[in-house]
Each structure stands twice: as C-alpha cells, then as structure tokens.
Design a protein around this motif. Structure first.
Motif, PDB file in Angstrom:
ATOM      1  N   LEU A  25       0.840  -1.213   0.000  1.00 42.93           N
ATOM      2  CA  LEU A  25       0.000   0.000   0.000  1.00 42.93           C
ATOM      3  C   LEU A  25       0.866   1.251   0.000  1.00 42.93           C
ATOM      4  N   ARG A  26       1.914   1.192   0.806  1.00 44.41           N
ATOM      5  CA  ARG A  26       2.807   2.355   0.927  1.00 44.41           C
ATOM      6  C   ARG A  26       3.453   2.654  -0.418  1.00 44.41           C
ATOM      7  N   ARG A  28       2.237   2.086  -3.281  1.00 47.71           N
ATOM      8  CA  ARG A  28       1.240   2.592  -4.225  1.00 47.71           C
ATOM      9  C   ARG A  28       0.877   4.043  -3.945  1.00 47.71           C
ATOM     10  N   LYS A  29       1.215   4.482  -2.781  1.00 48.02           N
ATOM     11  CA  LYS A  29       0.779   5.812  -2.369  1.00 48.02           C
ATOM     12  C   LYS A  29       1.446   6.894  -3.221  1.00 48.02           C
ATOM     13  N   LEU A  58      -7.059   7.318  -1.237  1.00 44.36           N
ATOM     14  CA  LEU A  58      -7.587   7.165   0.120  1.00 44.36           C
ATOM     15  C   LEU A  58      -7.296   5.782   0.691  1.00 44.36           C
ATOM     16  N   ALA A  59      -7.259   4.785  -0.194  1.00 44.78           N
ATOM     17  CA  ALA A  59      -7.000   3.417   0.268  1.00 44.78           C
ATOM     18  C   ALA A  59      -5.625   3.308   0.913  1.00 44.78           C
ATOM     19  N   ALA A  60      -4.712   4.155   0.494  1.00 41.31           N
ATOM     20  CA  ALA A  60      -3.341   4.022   0.986  1.00 41.31           C
ATOM     21  C   ALA A  60      -2.922   5.148   1.928  1.00 41.31           C
ATOM     22  N   CYS A  61      -3.712   6.217   2.010  1.00 39.94           N
ATOM     23  CA  CYS A  61      -3.276   7.380   2.776  1.00 39.94           C
ATOM     24  C   CYS A  61      -4.127   7.590   4.028  1.00 39.94           C
ATOM     25  N   GLY A  62      -3.512   7.438   5.151  1.00 42.37           N
ATOM     26  CA  GLY A  62      -4.219   7.618   6.418  1.00 42.37           C
ATOM     27  C   GLY A  62      -4.635   9.050   6.653  1.00 42.37           C
TER      28      GLY A  62
ATOM     29  N   GLU B 118      -7.387  -3.692   0.723  1.00 44.44           N
ATOM     30  CA  GLU B 118      -8.255  -2.511   0.759  1.00 44.44           C
ATOM     31  C   GLU B 118      -9.674  -2.883   1.153  1.00 44.44           C
ATOM     32  N   VAL B 130      -8.281   4.344   9.964  1.00 44.66           N
ATOM     33  CA  VAL B 130      -7.382   5.503   9.894  1.00 44.66           C
ATOM     34  C   VAL B 130      -6.130   5.243  10.749  1.00 44.66           C
ATOM     35  N   LYS B 133      -3.771   2.693   9.084  1.00 44.50           N
ATOM     36  CA  LYS B 133      -3.054   3.270   7.936  1.00 44.50           C
ATOM     37  C   LYS B 133      -1.945   4.208   8.401  1.00 44.50           C
ATOM     38  N   LEU B 134      -2.290   5.065   9.355  1.00 44.96           N
ATOM     39  CA  LEU B 134      -1.267   6.014   9.826  1.00 44.96           C
ATOM     40  C   LEU B 134      -0.104   5.269  10.483  1.00 44.96           C
ATOM     41  N   VAL B 137       1.080   2.163   7.355  1.00 46.11           N
ATOM     42  CA  VAL B 137       1.454   2.660   6.018  1.00 46.11           C
ATOM     43  C   VAL B 137       2.388   3.855   6.163  1.00 46.11           C
ATOM     44  N   ASP B 138       1.962   4.831   6.962  1.00 46.15           N
ATOM     45  CA  ASP B 138       2.754   6.056   7.084  1.00 46.15           C
ATOM     46  C   ASP B 138       3.828   5.949   8.162  1.00 46.15           C
TER      47      ASP B 138
END
Lengths: 232, 178
Positions: A25-26, A28-29, A58-62, B118, B130, B133-134, B137-138
């Motif tokens: 996911l990261r 793909r962001k 949105l699927a990849a970004c918090g 997803e 949220v 993901k944070l 992912v982030d």
C-alpha cells in the motif's frame, strides 16, 4: 509514548501478509490530492476519473482518509428543513416497525376471523337474540281458499298474513278479518301498499284469534272485494 | 419570507448593493455554522469559518452562475473547512516526518493482494482504519497518530489492537495466506 506494534498472537503467515500488504500500500501511495479536488470529491462534483483517483489514494493514505472522515460530518446537515426532518423520521427503524405492525394486524385479524368462521359448525339453528322473536308469515291465496291451514306456534305473539291483490292506482284498500260467526275479529284496517305491486303484509295479534276458520276480506274503494279464507 | 436568494444575488450583481446580502446571511448562517461546527469541534473556529464563508461568497458573487445559493455557500464552507482541517493535520504531519519506508518489491505489482487488503480495511470502523493506515502505512508512532487524529493515546492503542484483530478475522474469512 512508545510504539506499541500490537501483537495478538497471529500466526506467521498472517504476520508476513499483514506487513507485506501495508508495504505494498505504501508503495502505491502517490502525492495527496489538492484540497479543491478532495472538496469536489466530497461534494459529489468530481468527475468519474477524479473520484477513482481519490479513492485509490484514500486506500493508501491515512491522513487523507482522516480528512475525508472528518468532512463526512459536514455533509450531514445539522439543521435540515421540515421536509427533510419528516423524511428522516420516516426512515427511522421505529417507524418501519410501527408500519409493519400496522399492516400485519388487520392481516392477522382477517386470518383469525376466517379461521374462526371455519370452526363454526352450523349444527344448531341460529337463534334470535333474547327479547326478539321472528314472526311467522302465512302466505294466503284466494285460489286455495279454505284449504289453507295456517298454524302459528302457541308461543307466537304475532303472525303475518301475506297476500296479493291486483292493485290500481288511486284506489284505497281496507282489510277485515271475520270469523266463522261472521263477526269481525278487529276493526277494519286501511292497508298500505307494501311494494307498489300489490303484495301486502298484515300483522295480526295472536291473542285475537282462536282455532277456527277465518276470512280475510280486502275491500277496494271502488267496490271490488278479494277474499282469503284461512284456518288456524 | 422576502425575495428568494437567487433574486437577491442578481440584485447585488446588478447594483453592487451589498446590503441585499443580509437576508441571505440571516437565512443560512445557522445551518452553515452547524456544518462547520460538526467538522472542527471548536466554536470559535466554526464561527470564523462561517464568517469567512459569507465574506468569500460576497467577494466572489460575480462567480455565482445560478442554481441554489445554499448549495453554493455549502461548497465554499466545505472548501474552507477542508483547508482548516488539512492545515491542522499537516502541521502535525510535517513536524513528524518519518523515515522513508522500505518495501518488498514482489508486492508492488500484486494488485489482487492490494485490492484484498483494501476491501478488508474498508470493513473496519473509520477510527480503526485511519489508525492502522497512519501506523502501518505512514509509519507514525502511536503518539504521533494520537496527535494527528486528536484521539488519546489509549484510544489509539485500542483502535490499533482491535483493528488488527478484526483485520485478521476478515483476512482469514477471505481465504487466509496469499
């Protein structure tokens, strides 16, 4: 605050997929969309292409997901107009349940009524309600004359004499009942045409009659008479 | 009742008489304020955003191309609220930039797996999704996630743990290992 990296005892394959999935996911962001694009997406004004792009992001970004979630509160009108308020009320589960109950009740009562009707066995003749008794109707015919044997029950308080006279317009009819001795049982009575065709009904009190022969004489104001003999 | 919004806007455009805008402000102020308040959870900020909405509308009245005036005001307020939220969130994010993540290359083109991920994420509650993901992912820490989202540290940990547990259940329902 320390980074918790929560663990719940998942197996190795889950751990591998979980970590690797988020890595994918990261990768793909892409860059976050501009605020105007997000705003038009939220307002439903973005094109199909733009919307798809925003959804992918949105699927990849918090962070953007958080923004969109927060902005969803904006789309719910806190002071809707009266029409929307009523519409909102109609959409509540409570209203739906009440409506279903309201519709089911008559259906249930209809089914119940039919079942009850089916259960009733017409073995016992229907009885009149207390205090009301049906009157016996005695059909009289001049042709049959004295052969007519009418027998109202002992308990009958009244009986009805039914007979036909070929009526004419503007003519009045009077009925007299006389016994074997030629005496009138009661005073002559003006007849009212029952149905306009000449069918009359005369209600008689049982107390005035004893077993024996009687003659009902209908006298026309023009002079014609019609006799209906009967016996009790 | 007074004249309709659209007529008032046309009057302002024609005469430049800004006083015609007062009835529009009176009619829609409460609803716009309610929407802003629902987003920012701050009375003063919501008031400011509402004022800004009407000032922006008046300043750009020439750009109004007809239609529903309230919908137009909503669009302006939506933009302003989004900018406000973004500015607040990005402020936290900019200050806490994490290191560039290292990715496993074999997953990059595995779209099927990403789509599966997803779809699982979309079945989680919004706070769980949220936070996951944070966090994953982030690569923000739980403390950073708490600052970005406005949740407490304890709430973030709960969302992360429950989100991960729920994720695993859904992952197993969807066939388990890739």
């Amino acid at each position: 605050m320390t980074n918790p990296r929560p663990r719940d005892g998942g197996d190795a394959s889950f751990e591998r997929d979980f970590g690797a999935g988020f890595d994918a996911l990261r990768r793909r962001k892409r860059d976050c969309p501009r605020a105007e694009v997000l705003a038009s997406y939220l307002g439903g004004e973005a094109s199909e292409e733009e919307s798809a792009e925003v959804r992918r992001h949105l699927a990849a970004c918090g962070v953007c997901d958080l923004l969109v979630e927060r902005m969803k509160a904006f789309e719910r009108d806190p002071h809707p107009g009266p029409g929307k308020r009523v519409l909102g009320w109609l959409r509540t589960p409570a209203f739906a349940y009440a409506l279903v109950a309201l519709l089911l009740y008559p259906a249930y009562m209809g089914t119940l009524g039919r079942r009850r009707a089916a259960e009733v066995k017409p073995a016992v003749p229907r009885q009149p309600p207390l205090g009301v008794e049906p009157a016996k109707v005695l059909e009289l015919s001049p042709e049959r004359g004295a052969k007519v044997q009418v027998s109202p029950g002992e308990r009958d308080k009244v009986f009805v004499l039914s007979f036909f006279v070929p009526v004419r317009e503007g003519v009045r009819y009077t009925a007299t009942i006389t016994g074997e001795d030629g005496k009138a049982v009661a005073a002559p009575r003006q007849l009212e045409d029952h149905d306009g065709a000449g069918n009359f009904h005369l209600v008689c009190s049982r107390d005035l009659f004893r077993p024996g022969r009687y003659v009902l004489t209908v006298t026309e104001s023009g002079g014609r008479t019609f006799s209906f003999p009967f016996s009790l | 009742m007074g004249p309709p919004d659209e007529q008032l806007v046309e009057e302002i455009k024609a005469t430049g008489e800004n006083s015609c805008f007062a009835p529009i402000f009176e009619r829609h102020r409460r609803r716009i304020l309610g929407r802003c308040r629902a987003v920012v959870h701050d009375e003063a900020a919501a008031e400011d955003l509402t004022q800004d909405t009407f000032l922006t509308a008046l300043a750009r009245i020439e750009l109004f191309r007809g239609g529903n005036v309230y919908a137009w005001l909503c669009a302006i307020a939506r933009n302003l609220c989004l900018n406000y939220l973004e500015a607040n969130i990005r402020l936290v994010v900019q200050a806490d930039l994490s290191e560039e993540p290292v990715c496993t290359p074999d997953f990059e083109h595995d779209l099927a797996w990403v789509e599966r991920l997803e779809s699982i994420l979309n079945q989680l509650s919004a706070p769980q999704r949220v936070c996951l993901k944070l966090f994953y992912v982030d690569r923000y820490t739980a403390a950073e996630v708490a600052r970005i989202t406005g949740f407490t540290g304890k709430q973030v940990k709960t969302y992360l743990q429950n989100g991960r547990r729920r994720f695993k259940i859904l992952w197993e329902k969807k066939g388990g290992p890739r």
